[in-house]
Design a protein around this motif. Sequence first.
Motif, PDB file in Angstrom:
ATOM      1  N   SER A 238      32.115 -47.196  21.332  1.00  0.00           N
ATOM      2  CA  SER A 238      32.931 -46.736  20.198  1.00  0.00           C
ATOM      3  C   SER A 238      34.145 -47.632  20.000  1.00  0.00           C
ATOM      4  O   SER A 238      34.494 -47.991  18.867  1.00  0.00           O
ATOM      5  CB  SER A 238      33.385 -45.295  20.429  1.00  0.00           C
TER       6      SER A 238
ATOM      7  N   PRO B 145      30.140 -38.877  13.913  1.00  0.00           N
ATOM      8  CA  PRO B 145      30.317 -39.680  15.135  1.00  0.00           C
ATOM      9  C   PRO B 145      30.092 -41.157  14.842  1.00  0.00           C
ATOM     10  O   PRO B 145      29.221 -41.519  14.063  1.00  0.00           O
ATOM     11  CB  PRO B 145      29.249 -39.125  16.082  1.00  0.00           C
TER      12      PRO B 145
ATOM     13  N   GLU C  93      31.738 -32.894  20.026  1.00  0.00           N
ATOM     14  CA  GLU C  93      32.978 -33.211  20.740  1.00  0.00           C
ATOM     15  C   GLU C  93      34.197 -32.535  20.113  1.00  0.00           C
ATOM     16  O   GLU C  93      35.311 -32.666  20.631  1.00  0.00           O
ATOM     17  CB  GLU C  93      33.171 -34.727  20.825  1.00  0.00           C
TER      18      GLU C  93
ATOM     19  N   THR D 296      37.167 -38.994  14.200  1.00  0.00           N
ATOM     20  CA  THR D 296      35.789 -39.256  14.585  1.00  0.00           C
ATOM     21  C   THR D 296      35.642 -39.109  16.091  1.00  0.00           C
ATOM     22  O   THR D 296      36.613 -38.838  16.798  1.00  0.00           O
ATOM     23  CB  THR D 296      35.334 -40.664  14.120  1.00  0.00           C
ATOM     24  N   SER D 297      34.431 -39.291  16.579  1.00  0.00           N
ATOM     25  CA  SER D 297      34.139 -39.181  18.005  1.00  0.00           C
ATOM     26  C   SER D 297      32.982 -40.117  18.322  1.00  0.00           C
ATOM     27  O   SER D 297      32.382 -40.706  17.420  1.00  0.00           O
ATOM     28  CB  SER D 297      33.776 -37.737  18.369  1.00  0.00           C
ATOM     29  N   SER D 298      32.658 -40.248  19.600  1.00  0.00           N
ATOM     30  CA  SER D 298      31.549 -41.128  19.960  1.00  0.00           C
ATOM     31  C   SER D 298      30.203 -40.496  19.625  1.00  0.00           C
ATOM     32  O   SER D 298      29.266 -41.173  19.214  1.00  0.00           O
ATOM     33  CB  SER D 298      31.601 -41.478  21.442  1.00  0.00           C
TER      34      SER D 298
END
Length: 239
Positions: free
Chosen positions: A202, A168, A60, A54-56
């Motif tokens: 996050s 995200p 990304e 995952t990512s913020s």
Amino acid sequence: MFKKNKTTNQGTSNGASLITTTKPNSVVAEQFRTIRTNIQFSMVDKELKSLIFTSSGPDEGKSTISANTAVVFASQGKRVLLVDADMRKPTVHKTFGIPNHEGLTTLLTEKDVKLSSVIRQGSNENLFILTSGPVPPNPSELLDSNKMNKIIDILEGAFDLVIFDMPPIITVTDSQIMAAKTDGTIFVVRSGVASKEALVKSRQLLEIVNANVIGTVFNGVERTKDSAYKYYGLESDSI
């Protein structure tokens, strides 16, 4: 027996770039093998059967990194399943050039659906794909269901490693839900895209569910001032 497909394994303009397949001897492909090695070190004390990426926020590169990481694990002989659990904005089917008429959503919403009917085998004999399926109106509720728990147990028993490509974490609760259900979380940070505030938020969201963050992948960072290429790297420290 899973469905076999003529997957392009090239990536598309709307999917992730599979550089580990198209340019396996490139510097970037080698960085993905480094990521694989670092993940394996994290498995020394505890076997990790399932991971989420995952990512913020968006853009990304978490889908690119999850897909290429799945490829390099499969090339090592591991039976790997890549699951598109980003049911709001799925991309895995585009990356591998396969249909998305059925998938994870089908397993979660329909009765008597067999895994063999929705999981597809890629061109690598050890790589398998479970696309998202039709976009549902309630992804978070589906992922937080008891049926999803059962599906995870079945998948972990059938494969050496299950990789979930997630949305995200700040945008929706899906990644939080799955971080609590799976063995490890890998967080993707793109240089120049992720903000410090988003990273802090996050981290807080992942701590709330006691996520096992095993590493952070820094995406798009220049290796040296004179370097003409970008690279991916996995840091063992949490975000």
